[in-house]
Scaffold this active site. Structure first.
Site, PDB file in Angstrom:
ATOM      1  N   TYR A 250     -45.144 -14.365   6.884  1.00 14.55           N
ATOM      2  CA  TYR A 250     -44.135 -15.411   7.108  1.00 14.55           C
ATOM      3  C   TYR A 250     -43.038 -15.263   6.070  1.00 14.55           C
ATOM      4  O   TYR A 250     -43.288 -15.310   4.865  1.00 14.55           O
ATOM      5  CB  TYR A 250     -44.793 -16.778   7.014  1.00 14.55           C
ATOM      6  CG  TYR A 250     -44.013 -17.898   7.649  1.00 14.55           C
ATOM      7  CD1 TYR A 250     -44.204 -18.226   8.982  1.00 14.55           C
ATOM      8  CD2 TYR A 250     -43.106 -18.644   6.913  1.00 14.55           C
ATOM      9  CE1 TYR A 250     -43.505 -19.270   9.571  1.00 14.55           C
ATOM     10  CE2 TYR A 250     -42.399 -19.695   7.501  1.00 14.55           C
ATOM     11  CZ  TYR A 250     -42.608 -20.003   8.829  1.00 14.55           C
ATOM     12  OH  TYR A 250     -41.922 -21.044   9.412  1.00 14.55           O
TER      13      TYR A 250
ATOM     14  N   TYR B 131     -35.958 -16.848  13.807  1.00 14.63           N
ATOM     15  CA  TYR B 131     -36.799 -17.873  13.184  1.00 14.63           C
ATOM     16  C   TYR B 131     -37.320 -18.785  14.281  1.00 14.63           C
ATOM     17  O   TYR B 131     -36.635 -19.710  14.720  1.00 14.63           O
ATOM     18  CB  TYR B 131     -35.970 -18.657  12.162  1.00 14.63           C
ATOM     19  CG  TYR B 131     -36.661 -19.846  11.556  1.00 14.63           C
ATOM     20  CD1 TYR B 131     -37.729 -19.671  10.673  1.00 14.63           C
ATOM     21  CD2 TYR B 131     -36.256 -21.150  11.841  1.00 14.63           C
ATOM     22  CE1 TYR B 131     -38.371 -20.764  10.100  1.00 14.63           C
ATOM     23  CE2 TYR B 131     -36.892 -22.246  11.271  1.00 14.63           C
ATOM     24  CZ  TYR B 131     -37.942 -22.048  10.399  1.00 14.63           C
ATOM     25  OH  TYR B 131     -38.566 -23.128   9.828  1.00 14.63           O
TER      26      TYR B 131
END
Lengths: 390, 143, 317
Positions: A294, A344
Site C-alpha cells: 500500500y 488510488y
C-alpha cells in the site's frame, strides 16, 4: 487446527477506467465494476449471495445488489478504517464462503475520490464528532494536524531521525512506482515516469513529504469475486487461491495518529498482520515473488518492507536504493505502478493486480510467480493477503 | 416546586450520633433549575449564575454554582449526617473548578478529629472536571 | 508579560498598605431581618431538610429553643440584591480597581472560610464590617501572574460579632491577548469536549496543562479516556504537567490550506518528562530551526475570544 488457508480463491476481477472525473455516480461506478468482475469470472449476478465493502463506501450493499440484479443476499458486511479495509474485504468474503454463510461473495469499492469528496482535504470537522474517533481527532485537529499526509509525515520524521533515512530514500519509492506505471496502459501515469530530481524539486506538502511522496487521487471502482477454491477451478480463469488473509490492529492503536506508543519508527499493526500472514500461509518472505504494498505515501513502503520481514529495521532504504523493489529486483513491488502510479482505489486495484500476477496476465508480468503478498492501508488498522497459484 | 437537589440520595437523618468515620456520599445533579434556584435563594443575581449567554460570554460553557451555594451545600451535607442538634462552628473551603449546570457534584466526607463533642469533618466536593471545593467543617455534636 | 513594573508594584503595595491601616468599614444593615420565608426558600433550594431552620415545633424543643437561620446563610442577609442601590463602599473596592487598571483583570475566588460564633435568630438584622487583611504578590500562578487579595467581613448584631468570613481572590493578568481585545472570528479547529476530556480544556483555560491520572493506580495517560486500561478504575484525577517537554517528532504543514492557521506551521509530538506525549504547535520559532530533541515549554494561546490552546515555544535546555 482449522485453517482458512487454501479454501477460497479470487475467481474474478473487474474495474472501471481510472480517471480524475468519472462523470457518473459512485453507485454507477460500483455496478460497472461488479458487472466486470462477474463477467471476468463467468458468474451470473443471480449466483452472488454475499457482498462486502468498506465502511467508508457510500454505496450500500442492497443498492449495489439492486442495480446489478443480484437477488437475495445471505451475507453482507463492511470493514472499517479507510484503506486498511482493502484486504479485509477478501478476508470477510473468504470466511463467509468457508463457513457456508455464502457461496459467492463480491467485494467492491467505488468512489469519485478526485472529482467528489477528496480525502486529502483537511478533516477539520472530525474533531467535533460525538464519537470515539471524534475524541481521538480532538487531540490533533485543533493544532492543524488534519490531513493524512501530515499524520504520515509525523511518523516519517521520527523514522528518518532513528535510521538516517532521507527524503531521497522516500523519493526512490516514488520513482520506482512511476517507472512501473509508465509501462502499464491502465495506469493514470502511463508513459509518464519521473526522476529523483523531479521528486526533490516538487513542492512541500507537509515536510518531510514532497508532493511526489503522496499518491494521486482517483475516480474509479474495483470489484472482486470470491468463491470456494473448488468452484473457482471450474470458472474462466486460473484461480488466485487465498493462502493467507488477516487483519491487524496494534496495542494502543489509533486512526492514523499512533504517536503515543512505542518508538514511532514502525507500523505495529502491520507487524500484527505480518505474524498472522506468515503463520496462516506457512510461507516466509523469501517465498513471495512480488508484493503489492500500500503506497498512499512513500515512507510507509519502507516501513512495510521492514515490518513484513523483507529486510531488517532501518535497512529498507538500502534495499530500495539497491534496486530491490524494481521489476528486475529481488522483490518487485507494485508492478502495476501502485497508487502512486496506477490509481488510488483504496488498495483494491492492488488486489486485482495480485490476481493478474497469479494468472500471468499482468502488464508488467513478473516471471515465475507462485505467491503474491498484498497489503492494505497503513497507519490505520489494516489487513493483508497472500494469493497463490493453485 | 421540584424535588430539592439530592433529596433522593440523602437518606434519613440519623437520630443519634453516628460512630462511623466516613460520611455517606451525596450526589447532587446540578440541573439548571438547581443552579438558578440556589443563586436566587442566596440573593446572588450575578448573570453567570442564571443566564447561559452571559456565562458563555465569559468563556464558561454553562451557568455555574455561586460560592454562597457551595458553602450552603457543604453545610447541608454535614448536617444531613450529623443531625439537627449539631451546631456548625465553621466552614473552611478551598475553591477549585467551577460546578457547571449539567454536571454532578459528588460530596464525600471523613471525620478527621473528634474531641468530645467537637468534631472536624474533611469534605471533598468533586465535579467531572476536578475538585470543586475541598475543606473542613467544624461542628459540635450533642453528647 | 511575566513581570510587574516596579513602579506599578510599589503603587499597588502602598495602596494596599493604606487600606489595611484603614481597618474596618461598616456597611449597611441587612435589608430584611432574618426571616422564615427567606430561610425556607434557601433550605428548599439547597435540599436542606434540617428541621432546626423551618419546623417551629422541633425548634422549640431543639438545642436553640427557637427557629434559627442556617449559619451558611450569613452572607445572604447582607447581599445587595436587585434593588439598584449602590452597595456601601469598602476598603477592598479601590484595591480591586487598581489591580484591574494594572491589567490584573481576571478574578477567581480561591478560599472562603466562615466562622459562626452563634446562630442567628428570627428578627435579627446583621451589619457587615469589612477590612482588607492582606495583599500578596506578584505571584506566578497557573492562571497567570497575579496578586492574592484577602479580606475579612465580620457580621454584628448590635455590637456583638456573630460571624466572620475570610475571603481570598486571585486577581490575575489573563493569558496574552492580541493587540485588539475586539471580538475575533471564532477559531474553526475546535475539539469535541466531552465528559472524558472537559478537565483538560478546563485546565487549559486556567493555564494548566493537565494529564489524566488514574485515581486507582496512579497511571498517567494522554490522550485521556474514561476507564483506566491498567486497573479498570473509572475514578479519574489529574496532575498538572511541569510544562516542559522535548520535540519527539514534528512536521511543517504547507498544503493544503488549513482554516484558522497560516502556513507554514509546525505541529510536533512533544515528549513530556512526566512520561506521556502530547501533540501541539511549535510557535515563536522558525520552522527550519525546529528539530527533534529540542527543549520546549508550554504556553497558552487564545485562539479566539473563547478558545485557548496549549502551544510550545523553544526553551533553554
Amino acid at each position: 487446527m482449522y485453517s482458512l488457508s487454501g479454501r477460497t480463491a479470487i475467481a474474478g476481477i473487474g474495474a472501471t477506467e481510472f480517471s480524475k472525473d468519472s462523470g457518473r455516480s459512485e453507485l454507477r461506478l460500483a455496478a460497472d465494476a461488479v458487472f466486470a468482475a462477474l463477467d471476468d469470472a463467468g458468474v451470473a449476478p443471480a449466483e452472488v449471495d454475499g457482498l462486502v465493502t468498506f465502511t467508508q463506501d457510500a454505496n450500500d450493499e442492497i443498492a449495489v445488489a439492486r442495480e446489478t440484479g443480484i437477488g437475495e443476499l445471505t451475507f453482507f458486511s463492511r470493514v472499517p478504517y479507510g484503506g486498511g479495509a482493502a484486504c479485509g474485504t477478501v478476508l470477510q468474503a473468504a470466511m463467509a464462503v468457508a463457513t457456508g454463510a455464502a457461496s459467492t461473495v463480491v467485494c467492491y469499492r467505488a468512489f469519485n475520490e478526485r472529482s467528489g469528496s477528496r480525502f486529502g482535504r483537511p478533516s477539520t470537522g472530525l474533531g467535533a464528532e460525538p464519537s470515539s474517533l471524534g475524541a481521538e481527532m480532538s487531540w490533533h485537529v485543533p493544532h492543524g494536524l488534519v490531513t493524512p499526509a501530515a499524520w504520515v509525515a509525523m511518523v516519517a520524521r521520527r523514522y528518518m531521525h532513528a535510521y538516517g533515512a532521507t527524503s531521497e530514500d522516500f523519493g526512490r519509492v516514488a520513482v520506482a512506482m512511476r517507472r512501473h506505471a509508465a509501462t502499464n496502459p491502465a495506469a493514470w501515469f502511463h508513459g509518464r515516469p519521473i526522476t529523483l530530481e523531479e521528486h526533490q524539486r516538487s513542492r512541500w506538502i507537509v515536510e518531510p513529504l514532497h508532493l511526489l511522496d503522496c499518491c494521486q487521487e482517483s475516480d474509479g471502482a474495483v470489484a472482486l469475486v470470491v468463491t470456494s477454491a473448488e468452484r473457482a477451478r471450474d470458472l474462466r480463469h486460473r484461480p488466485a487461491v487465498v493462502t493467507g488473509a488477516v487483519q491487524g490492529s496494534g496495542a494502543g492503536q489509533m486512526m492514523m495518529t499512533g504517536f503515543y506508543r512505542g518508538d514511532m519508527t514502525g507500523l505495529p499493526e502491520m507487524g500484527v498482520v505480518a505474524r498472522g500472514l506468515w503463520e496462516m500461509s506457512g510461507l516466509a518472505p523469501a517465498d513471495v515473488q512480488t508484493a503489492i504494498l500500500y503506497d498512499h505515501f512513500t515512507p510507509f513502503v519502507l516501513l512495510q518492507l521492514e515490518e513484513l520481514g523483507f529486510c531488517a529495521r532501518g535497512e529498507a532504504r538500502d534495499l530500495v536504493a539497491g534496486g530491490g523493489i524494481e521489476l528486475d529486483g529481488g522483490l518487485p513491488v507494485n508492478p502495476h505502478g501502485g497508487q502512486l502510479g496506477e490509481a488510488y482505489i483504496h488498495g483494491m486495484n492492488g488486489i486485482a493486480e495480485a490476481v493478474r500476477q497469479i494468472r500471468g496476465t499482468a502488464a508488467n508480468q513478473v516471471t515465475g510467480v507462485h505467491n503474491v503478498l498484498v497489503t492494505a492501508g497503513t497507519g490505520v488498522p489494516t489487513s493483508a493477503l497472500v494469493l497463490s497459484t493453485p | 416546586m421540584g424535588t430539592p437537589p439530592g433529596a433522593a440520595g440523602s437518606g434519613a437523618v440519623p437520630p443519634t450520633r453516628p460512630a462511623q468515620a466516613e460520611l455517606p456520599e451525596l450526589r447532587i445533579e446540578l440541573t439548571p433549575t438547581t443552579v438558578v434556584s440556589t443563586a436566587l435563594a442566596t440573593m446572588d443575581f450575578t448573570p453567570v449564575h442564571h443566564d447561559p449567554a452571559a456565562a458563555r460570554a465569559q468563556g464558561a460553557p454553562e451557568i455555574f454554582l455561586n460560592i454562597l451555594t457551595t458553602m450552603g451545600l457543604v453545610e447541608r451535607y454535614v448536617t444531613d449526617w450529623a443531625g439537627p442538634r449539631a451546631r456548625i462552628r465553621g466552614i473552611d473551603v478551598r475553591l477549585g473548578v467551577p460546578a457547571y449546570a449539567g454536571d454532578t457534584l459528588v460530596l464525600r466526607g471523613t471525620v478527621t478529629a473528634r474531641d468530645g463533642g467537637e468534631v472536624t469533618v474533611a469534605v471533598h466536593g468533586a465535579v467531572s472536571i476536578g475538585d470543586h471545593a475541598t475543606g473542613t467543617v467544624r461542628l459540635t455534636m450533642p453528647g | 508579560m511575566t513581570t510587574v513594573e516596579p513602579a506599578v508594584h510599589r503603587r499597588l503595595a502602598e495602596l494596599a498598605e493604606r487600606r489595611i491601616e484603614l481597618g474596618e468599614t461598616r456597611g449597611l444593615p441587612a435589608a430584611d431581618p432574618v426571616n422564615l420565608p427567606m430561610i425556607r426558600h434557601w433550605a428548599e433550594a439547597m435540599g436542606d431538610t434540617n428541621p432546626a431552620y423551618t419546623d417551629e415545633e422541633f425548634a422549640a424543643a431543639g438545642p436553640h429553643g427557637e427557629i434559627v437561620a442556617p449559619p451558611a446563610m450569613i452572607q445572604v442577609w447582607t447581599m445587595p440584591g436587585r434593588g439598584g442601590g449602590r452597595p456601601a463602599p469598602t476598603p477592598i473596592d479601590d484595591v480591586l480597581a487598581a489591580l484591574d487598571e494594572a491589567g490584573f483583570t481576571g478574578v477567581v475566588a480561591t478560599d472562603c472560610r466562615q466562622t459562626y460564633h452563634r446562630y442567628l435568630r428570627l428578627g435579627e438584622r446583621p451589619v457587615p464590617g469589612t477590612r482588607l487583611s492582606g495583599m500578596t504578590g506578584p505571584k506566578t500562578t497557573a492562571l497567570g501572574l497575579g496578586y492574592f487579595v484577602t479580606w475579612v467581613i465580620t457580621w454584628y448584631v448590635a455590637d456583638e460579632p456573630v460571624a466572620e468570613m475570610m475571603f481570598r481572590v486571585l486577581k490575575f493578568r489573563p493569558p496574552e491577548r492580541g493587540p485588539a481585545a475586539a471580538a475575533r472570528d471564532p477559531y474553526p479547529l475546535r475539539p469535541a469536549v466531552g465528559r472524558d476530556t472537559a478537565f483538560f480544556w478546563e485546565g487549559v483555560r486556567q493555564g494548566e496543562l493537565r494529564i489524566q491520572k488514574c485515581a486507582g493506580c496512579g497511571t498517567l495517560r494522554h490522550p485521556p479516556g474514561p476507564v483506566c486500561p491498567s486497573c479498570r478504575s473509572t475514578e479519574r484525577a489529574h496532575v498538572v504537567a511541569s510544562g516542559r517537554g522535548e520535540v519527539f517528532s514534528y512536521v511543517v504543514h504547507h498544503a493544503p490550506p488549513v482554516p484558522g492557521l497560516a502556513t507554514p506551521f509546525v505541529v510536533a509530538v512533544v515528549q513530556l518528562p512526566e512520561g506521556v506525549r502530547i501533540v501541539g504547535n511549535v510557535v515563536e520559532c522558525e520552522p527550519a530551526k525546529v528539530e527533534i530533541g529540542m527543549p520546549v515549554r508550554v504556553t497558552f494561546r487564545e485562539m479566539d475570544d473563547e478558545f485557548v490552546l496549549p502551544v510550545w515555544s523553544p526553551a533553554e535546555s
